[in-house]
Design a protein around this motif. Structure first.
Motif, PDB file in Angstrom:
ATOM      1  N   UNK A 737       0.817  -1.339  -0.264  1.00 28.56           N
ATOM      2  CA  UNK A 737      -0.086  -0.200  -0.510  1.00 28.56           C
ATOM      3  C   UNK A 737       0.809   1.020  -0.136  1.00 28.56           C
ATOM      4  N   UNK A 738       1.891   0.892   0.836  1.00 36.09           N
ATOM      5  CA  UNK A 738       2.868   2.942   0.734  1.00 36.09           C
ATOM      6  C   UNK A 738       3.281   2.683  -0.347  1.00 36.09           C
ATOM      7  N   UNK A 739       3.601   1.392  -1.195  1.00 31.37           N
ATOM      8  CA  UNK A 739       4.869   1.903  -2.469  1.00 31.37           C
ATOM      9  C   UNK A 739       4.150   2.027  -3.692  1.00 31.37           C
ATOM     10  N   UNK A 740       2.556   1.781  -3.459  1.00 36.14           N
ATOM     11  CA  UNK A 740       1.948   1.921  -4.843  1.00 36.14           C
ATOM     12  C   UNK A 740       1.535   3.864  -4.493  1.00 36.14           C
ATOM     13  N   UNK A 741       1.213   4.255  -3.497  1.00 36.63           N
ATOM     14  CA  UNK A 741       0.999   5.758  -2.791  1.00 36.63           C
ATOM     15  C   UNK A 741       2.680   6.140  -2.811  1.00 36.63           C
ATOM     16  N   UNK A 742       3.269   5.851  -3.243  1.00 42.10           N
ATOM     17  CA  UNK A 742       4.904   6.520  -3.078  1.00 42.10           C
ATOM     18  C   UNK A 742       4.929   6.547  -5.151  1.00 42.10           C
ATOM     19  N   UNK A 762      13.897   3.749  -8.075  1.00 39.31           N
ATOM     20  CA  UNK A 762      14.852   3.395  -6.745  1.00 39.31           C
ATOM     21  C   UNK A 762      12.872   3.101  -5.663  1.00 39.31           C
ATOM     22  N   UNK A 763      11.401   3.287  -6.732  1.00 40.77           N
ATOM     23  CA  UNK A 763      10.423   2.891  -6.826  1.00 40.77           C
ATOM     24  C   UNK A 763      10.475   1.178  -6.734  1.00 40.77           C
ATOM     25  N   UNK A 764      11.293   1.024  -8.204  1.00 38.08           N
ATOM     26  CA  UNK A 764      11.829  -0.323  -8.494  1.00 38.08           C
ATOM     27  C   UNK A 764      12.178  -0.926  -7.599  1.00 38.08           C
ATOM     28  N   UNK A 765      13.391  -0.682  -7.474  1.00 37.54           N
ATOM     29  CA  UNK A 765      14.155  -1.397  -6.775  1.00 37.54           C
ATOM     30  C   UNK A 765      13.232  -1.662  -5.616  1.00 37.54           C
ATOM     31  N   UNK A 766      12.637  -0.376  -4.510  1.00 37.89           N
ATOM     32  CA  UNK A 766      11.570  -1.045  -3.541  1.00 37.89           C
ATOM     33  C   UNK A 766      10.975  -2.012  -3.696  1.00 37.89           C
ATOM     34  N   UNK A 767      10.300  -2.039  -4.759  1.00 34.72           N
ATOM     35  CA  UNK A 767       8.997  -2.997  -5.068  1.00 34.72           C
ATOM     36  C   UNK A 767       9.797  -4.217  -5.422  1.00 34.72           C
ATOM     37  N   UNK A 768      10.868  -5.298  -5.701  1.00 34.51           N
ATOM     38  CA  UNK A 768      11.106  -6.377  -5.833  1.00 34.51           C
ATOM     39  C   UNK A 768      10.741  -6.829  -4.456  1.00 34.51           C
ATOM     40  N   UNK A 769      11.687  -7.036  -3.545  1.00 32.66           N
ATOM     41  CA  UNK A 769      11.247  -7.633  -2.264  1.00 32.66           C
ATOM     42  C   UNK A 769       9.776  -8.088  -2.720  1.00 32.66           C
ATOM     43  N   UNK A 778      -2.084  -8.369  -9.514  1.00 35.84           N
ATOM     44  CA  UNK A 778      -2.239  -7.063  -8.762  1.00 35.84           C
ATOM     45  C   UNK A 778      -2.161  -5.746  -9.835  1.00 35.84           C
ATOM     46  N   UNK A 779      -2.016  -4.343  -9.521  1.00 37.62           N
ATOM     47  CA  UNK A 779      -2.472  -3.349 -10.975  1.00 37.62           C
ATOM     48  C   UNK A 779      -0.803  -3.727 -11.188  1.00 37.62           C
ATOM     49  N   UNK A 780      -0.851  -3.035 -12.030  1.00 40.13           N
ATOM     50  CA  UNK A 780       0.635  -2.716 -12.447  1.00 40.13           C
ATOM     51  C   UNK A 780       1.023  -1.348 -11.295  1.00 40.13           C
ATOM     52  N   UNK A 781       2.177  -1.361 -11.821  1.00 40.25           N
ATOM     53  CA  UNK A 781       2.916  -0.727 -10.920  1.00 40.25           C
ATOM     54  C   UNK A 781       3.908   0.290 -11.816  1.00 40.25           C
ATOM     55  N   UNK A 782       3.628   1.937 -11.930  1.00 42.01           N
ATOM     56  CA  UNK A 782       3.839   2.743 -12.771  1.00 42.01           C
ATOM     57  C   UNK A 782       4.191   2.142 -14.957  1.00 42.01           C
ATOM     58  N   UNK A 783       3.350   1.007 -14.549  1.00 42.98           N
ATOM     59  CA  UNK A 783       3.358   1.239 -16.094  1.00 42.98           C
ATOM     60  C   UNK A 783       3.799  -0.255 -16.179  1.00 42.98           C
ATOM     61  N   UNK A 789       9.955 -10.683 -12.929  1.00 45.01           N
ATOM     62  CA  UNK A 789      10.525 -10.277 -14.195  1.00 45.01           C
ATOM     63  C   UNK A 789      10.954  -8.523 -14.776  1.00 45.01           C
ATOM     64  N   UNK A 790       9.392  -8.754 -14.829  1.00 41.12           N
ATOM     65  CA  UNK A 790       8.816  -7.288 -15.442  1.00 41.12           C
ATOM     66  C   UNK A 790       9.866  -6.736 -14.431  1.00 41.12           C
ATOM     67  N   UNK A 791       9.658  -6.544 -13.120  1.00 38.48           N
ATOM     68  CA  UNK A 791       9.997  -5.149 -12.603  1.00 38.48           C
ATOM     69  C   UNK A 791      11.385  -5.510 -12.066  1.00 38.48           C
ATOM     70  N   UNK A 792      12.370  -6.046 -12.643  1.00 37.35           N
ATOM     71  CA  UNK A 792      13.758  -6.425 -12.598  1.00 37.35           C
ATOM     72  C   UNK A 792      13.944  -5.654 -14.159  1.00 37.35           C
ATOM     73  N   UNK A 793      13.130  -6.005 -15.294  1.00 37.12           N
ATOM     74  CA  UNK A 793      13.432  -5.319 -16.150  1.00 37.12           C
ATOM     75  C   UNK A 793      12.972  -3.886 -16.546  1.00 37.12           C
ATOM     76  N   UNK A 794      12.439  -3.752 -15.537  1.00 40.46           N
ATOM     77  CA  UNK A 794      12.461  -1.877 -15.760  1.00 40.46           C
ATOM     78  C   UNK A 794      12.589  -0.957 -14.725  1.00 40.46           C
ATOM     79  N   UNK A 795      13.426  -1.990 -13.477  1.00 36.72           N
ATOM     80  CA  UNK A 795      14.872  -1.419 -12.807  1.00 36.72           C
ATOM     81  C   UNK A 795      15.647  -0.943 -13.674  1.00 36.72           C
ATOM     82  N   UNK A 796      16.511  -2.274 -14.318  1.00 36.97           N
ATOM     83  CA  UNK A 796      17.783  -2.394 -15.093  1.00 36.97           C
ATOM     84  C   UNK A 796      17.382  -1.407 -16.500  1.00 36.97           C
ATOM     85  N   UNK A 797      16.444  -0.997 -17.154  1.00 35.62           N
ATOM     86  CA  UNK A 797      16.035   0.142 -18.243  1.00 35.62           C
ATOM     87  C   UNK A 797      16.063   1.550 -16.906  1.00 35.62           C
ATOM     88  N   UNK A 798      15.423   1.453 -16.123  1.00 34.18           N
ATOM     89  CA  UNK A 798      15.873   3.181 -15.149  1.00 34.18           C
ATOM     90  C   UNK A 798      16.962   3.370 -15.198  1.00 34.18           C
TER      91      UNK A 798
END
Length: 828
Positions: A737-742, A762-769, A778-783, A789-798
C-alpha cells in the motif's frame, strides 16, 4: 461615644463604627476635628445650607466644617472608570471562606471576592511568572529608546482583520435597555475615598442609598439625579437609567433638536467629589476634539440643577447599544458556572487589532487613554468602540491633571512615570490576557501574573501570543512596543499563526520589516533521508532574509540604485559618506559579513549599539555575525532577543530554528520550524527543516506532512515530493500500500529525464522484495506488470537510461553495475 454605641444625634438610629455614624455621618465626640473645622454647634459654612456643625460635620449636608473645598485626589490614586452599559465588579462582604486551595478570599453571591471562582468550581490552574520560553533561550525583548519599526499594517480591515468571523453582538434596543428599577446593588456600594463598604443593610433593614461613610465621614449618594421625563439643557428628554458606573449614573435620552435621536447622558457619581469633577472636565476638554470610528462620539456638554439647586454637568454621547468585552467574558463564565471564561483567542486578537488603532490615534493627538480594560470597550454588531474616556489626558504635559487607571491593568510604574503610550500599551497587554485567559486582573489585591507556558496550555500552544503579552506588559516601559502601530503589526502576524494552528490551513502574510529569504540553505540535506544532514552556519547566514530599508532614510534612494553592487563597493560608499545614514551603516555591516570579516562587522555593530540603543537590527546582525563566525549557540541567543522584540515575524523564527539545528538542538529547531511552516508554507526551508528534525526523531509520517506543505507553485515542490517518495519507500516495514502511494506521487510529478529515471528506479528497487513474496494478479506499478521479471526489466531500463545522462564517469559506472546486477535471467 465608643465603637458600637448608638449615635447621639436626635432622630438618628445609626451606630458608631470606626469613629463615625454609618447613617448621619456624625463623628465620634472624642475624635479631633480637622484643623480648619468650626467648633461644634456653629452654623455650617457651606453655601445655601442652614445646618449646624456637630462633631466636625454638618448635621444637614454632612460636609466637613472646613470652609475650604476638599483637596483634589492625588495623582497616584487610581480611580476606576465604569463602562457605559455595565457596572464594575467589586469585592463582596464576607459570608464564607473560599474553598479554593491557597485562596484567602470569601464567598458572596456564589463567587469568591479574591480569585473570582464559583464556590463549587474546580481549582484554578496555578499561574507563575515565566521569563523564558526555552530553558536555554532568554525570551527578553531588546530595550529601545527610539522607534525602529515602520507602521505599515499588514492586517485587513474591519473587526476580525478580514480573517476572523466574529460573532455578531446585536444592538440593544435603546428603550429596552432602560432599567425598570435603577439601583446600585448593596454589594457594589463603596466609599469613594477609603473603598470600604457603605450603604449596607443591618439587622434585616436595607442599606441607605445616601449617607456618610462610617470610617471617614465621606458622603455617598447612589440615587439617580435625573428621572424619566426630565428635560436637560432644554434639549435632552430623559427616558431612564441605563447603568451605574464608576463616575456616576448613565442615562438614556432623546435629542429633541435632532430628530429625537437616542443619546446617552453621563453624569457624576457625586457632585462633591473633586476627582470625579476633574475626570469629567478632562473628558469634556479632550473628547470634544476626538474623531475616530472606534471611539465613542461626543455630541454636547450640558448642565442641569440637582436637588439642592447646584448645577450638575453631563456629557452627551452617542448611544452604543451592545455588550462590553467584560460582559462577554462574564456571559461565557455563567454558561460554565464560573465568574469569567476565556474568549476564543482569534476573537481576542481581533479585538486588540481594533483597540490599538484607536489608541494610536489618541497618541498621535498627544493624548493617553490611561484606563483601558474590558469594561471600556463595547462590541455592537461587528464593530468595536472605546467608551468612558474620562481618564484621557495629554501625556506630554500631564502634571496638571489627575491620572486615572484601574489596578490590575495599569502599568506598575504608572504612578511614578505618568501617562504615556507605553503605559497604554501595558493596559492592552493586560486586557488581552484577561480576555484570553478568563482570569481576574487582581488576586488578593495583587495583579495576577502571566501564566508560564509550562503550566498553561494556551500559552504553550500559542507561544507567539505569549511573547506579545510579555513584551506589552514588560515592567520596563522601554522594552514594551514602541507604539500602538508596532504592536498591531506584530499582533497581526500572531493572528495568522494562531489561525493556522486552529484551522489547520496556511495564512501567509507579507512582512513590513523583512524581505523574503535570499536563497535556500537546507534543501539538499535530505538526499539521504535516513541520515539527514545539518545546515552549515555560513550557508544559513547567507540565505536568511534581511531587514527592509527604511524608505525615509536619507540613503534609501542610493541603496536602491546600488542593490546589486558588491560588498567592496558598499564599503567604499560608506567610507566616502560625510555623515553615513543609519541604513548605509547597517548595509556596511552586511558587506563585512559577506566578505567574512566578522571582527569588522562586530566593531561596526558596537558603534551602532552605542548610537542606536535598543534597535533590534543590531541583535539581528549580531546573530548573523555569530553564524558566519561558526557559533550557532550565540546566534540562537541573539535571534531569540529579536523574536522577543518582534513576535509576529517569521524571519526571527526561521533564523532561530536554523541556528538551533546547527547547534544540534533539535527540540528548539523543530518548534520554530513548525511555527514558520504552518502559516507560511511558501518558506521551503522551514518545511525541509521540520522534516529533517522529524526524521532524526524517528517520525517519518511527520516528515511527510511537513514536505506536503510545500505548495505546487513553489520552485521546491518537485524536490519536496521526490524526497517524500524516498522517505515512503525507505522507511522500515514497507508494504504494498505504501509503495503504491509512493508510485502515485511519482506519476503526478513533471520531472526532468534524469530525475525521473532516478526516482522510478528507486520505486522499482523497493518493489522487488514485495513482488517476490506476493502472488500475481496485482495492478501494474508505474506501467509495469506486477511480476518479478517485469519489475527487474523495468529497473534495469531506468538504471541504464540514467547512466546515459549521468554527470560524471563514476556515477555512470555505478549505475551500469547496478543494472547488470538486477537484469532478469536470460533463457537464451
Amino acid at each position: 461615644m465608643s465603637q458600637g454605641d448608638r449615635c447621639t444625634r436626635p432622630g438618628c438610629d445609626g451606630t458608631i463604627d470606626c469613629g463615625y455614624c454609618d447613617t448621619c455621618g456624625l463623628a465620634e465626640v472624642a475624635q479631633a476635628a480637622p484643623a480648619s473645622a468650626a467648633p461644634a454647634g456653629n452654623a455650617c459654612r457651606q453655601p445655601g445650607c442652614g445646618g449646624t456643625v456637630d462633631g466636625g460635620y454638618c448635621d444637614t449636608c454632612g460636609m466637613a466644617a472646613a470652609s475650604q473645598p476638599a483637596p483634589a485626589a492625588s495623582q497616584s490614586a487610581p480611580v476606576t472608570n465604569a463602562p457605559m452599559t455595565s457596572a464594575p465588579v467589586t469585592s463582596a462582604p464576607v459570608t464564607g471562606a473560599c474553598p479554593q486551595p491557597g485562596c484567602t478570599g470569601t464567598i458572596d453571591g456564589g463567587y469568591c471576592d479574591t480569585c473570582g471562582l464559583a464556590a463549587g468550581a474546580p481549582a484554578a490552574e496555578p499561574v507563575t511568572t515565566g521569563s523564558a520560553v526555552s530553558s536555554r533561550l532568554s525570551g527578553r525583548a531588546s530595550r529601545r529608546t527610539t522607534t525602529t519599526a515602520r507602521s505599515t499594517s499588514r492586517r485587513g480591515g474591519g473587526l476580525g482583520a478580514g480573517l476572523v468571523d466574529i460573532p455578531v453582538v446585536p444592538v440593544v434596543d435603546p428603550a429596552a435597555a432602560v432599567l425598570d428599577n435603577p439601583q446600585v446593588a448593596e454589594n457594589k456600594r463603596f466609599c469613594r475615598k477609603c473603598d470600604q463598604p457603605v450603604g449596607r443593610g443591618k439587622d434585616g433593614k436595607p442599606g441607605r442609598l445616601h449617607g456618610f461613610c462610617p470610617r471617614d465621614g465621606t458622603p455617598f449618594n447612589f440615587e439617580p439625579s435625573l428621572t424619566k421625563g426630565t428635560l436637560v439643557g432644554g434639549q435632552y428628554l430623559v427616558r431612564g437609567c441605563l447603568a451605574h458606573g464608576g463616575l456616576g449614573w448613565i442615562y438614556l435620552a432623546t435629542d429633541r433638536n435632532v430628530n429625537d435621536r437616542w443619546v446617552v447622558l453621563k453624569g457624576l457619581l457625586d457632585i462633591d467629589d473633586p476627582a470625579a469633577r476633574a475626570a469629567a472636565e478632562a473628558e469634556r476638554r479632550f473628547l470634544a476634539e476626538v474623531n475616530h470610528p472606534n471611539i465613542v462620539m461626543i455630541h454636547n456638554f450640558v448642565e442641569h440643577p440637582g436637588d439642592d439647586g447646584k448645577p450638575i454637568g453631563y456629557i452627551v454621547m452617542e448611544y452604543v447599544g451592545g455588550s462590553s468585552l467584560r460582559k462577554l467574558v462574564e456571559d461565557r463564565g455563567q454558561a460554565v458556572g464560573q465568574r469569567l471564561a476565556p474568549l476564543p483567542l482569534p476573537q481576542v486578537i481581533a479585538y486588540g487589532l481594533e483597540i490599538l488603532p484607536a489608541l494610536g490615534y489618541l497618541h498621535s493627538q498627544g493624548l493617553a487613554y490611561c484606563d483601558l480594560k474590558p469594561d471600556n470597550a463595547i462590541q455592537y454588531e461587528r464593530r468595536l468602540k472605546l467608551i468612558d474616556m474620562g481618564a484621557v489626558v495629554p501625556y506630554e504635559n500631564s502634571g496638571g491633571f489627575d491620572w486615572y487607571g484601574t489596578p490590575g491593568y495599569q502599568a506598575p510604574n504608572f504612578e511614578s512615570e505618568g501617562p504615556s503610550p507605553a503605559a497604554d500599551i501595558y493596559t492592552v497587554g493586560r486586557t488581552l490576557a484577561v480576555l484570553a485567559l478568563g482570569i481576574s486582573p487582581l488576586r488578593s489585591g495583587v495583579p495576577v501574573p502571566l501564566p508560564d507556558p509550562s503550566n498553561n496550555s494556551l500559552m504553550a500552544k500559542h507561544e507567539s501570543f505569549y511573547r506579545v503579552l510579555l513584551r506589552a506588559t514588560d515592567p520596563d516601559s522601554l522594552r514594551r512596543f514602541a507604539s500602538a502601530e508596532e504592536m498591531a503589526d506584530q499582533l497581526g502576524g500572531v493572528l495568522r499563526e494562531v489561525l493556522a494552528v486552529e484551522n489547520g490551513k496556511p495564512y501567509p502574510g507579507l512582512s513590513t520589516l523583512f524581505g523574503p529569504p535570499r536563497s535556500v540553505f537546507g534543501i539538499g540535506l535530505l538526499g539521504e533521508p535516513a541520515a539527514p544532514g545539518r545546515p552549515h552556519p555560513r550557508a544559513v547566514a547567507h540565505a536568511l532574509p534581511v531587514p527592509l530599508v527604511d524608505t525615509t532614510d536619507s540613503a534609501a534612494g542610493l541603496l536602491a540604485t546600488v542593490s546589486s553592487a558588491g560588498p567592496e563597493e558598499i564599503l567604499r560608499l560608506a567610507r566616502d559618506a560625510t555623515t553615513p545614514s543609519t541604513e548605509l551603516r547597517f548595509r556596511a555591516v552586511r558587506a563585512y559579513l559577506e566578505l567574512g570579516d566578522v571582527a569588522a562587522a562586530q566593531e561596526a555593530l558596537q558603534r551602532l549599539r552605542t548610537d542606536l540603543p535598543g534597535d533590534w537590527r543590531t541583535d539581528w546582525f549580531a546573530g548573523v555575525a555569530a553564524l558566519v563566525a561558526g557559533d550557532p549557540s550565540a546566534a540562537a541567543a541573539a535571534f531569540d532577543v529579536v523574536l522577543a522584540t518582534l513576535p509576529g515575524e517569521s524571519a526571527p523564527k526561521l533564523a532561530l530554528a536554523a541556528a538551533a539545528e546547527c547547534a544540534a538542538d533539535d527540540a528548539v529547531a523543530g518548534r520554530y520550524y513548525l511555527q514558520v511552516n504552518r502559516p507560511n508554507p511558501d518558506i521551503a526551508d522551514a518545511a525541509f527543516g521540520r522534516a529533517r528534525v522529524a526524521l532524526r526523531a524517528g517520525r517519518p509520517a511527520e516528515a511527510l506532512t511537513a514536505l506536503d506543505t510545500v505548495a505546487p507553485t513553489s520552485s521546491q515542490y518537485v524536490t519536496a515530493q521526490t524526497v517524500a517518495v524516498r522517505i515512503m519507500i525507505g522507511s522500515g516495514g514497507l508494504d504494498e500500500g505504501r509503495l503504491r502511494a509512493a508510485a502515485d506521487r511519482v506519476e503526478r510529478l513533471s520531472l526532468d529525464k534524469a530525475t525521473a529515471h532516478e526516482v522510478r528506479a528507486s520505486v522499482f528497487s523497493a518493489a522487488l522484495p514485495l513482488v517476490v513474496s506476493s502472488a500475481g494478479g496485482r495492478p501494474p506499478l508505474l506501467g509495469c506488470t506486477w511480476s518479478q521479471r517485469s519489475v527487474r526489466a523495468a529497473l534495469e531500463s531506468e538504471l541504464r537510461s540514467g547512466a546515459r545522462l549521468a554527470p560524471d564517469e563514476a556515477t555512470r559506472v555505478e549505475l551500469i553495475d547496478r543494472a547488470n546486477a538486477v537484469r532478469p535471467v536470460s533463457w537464451v
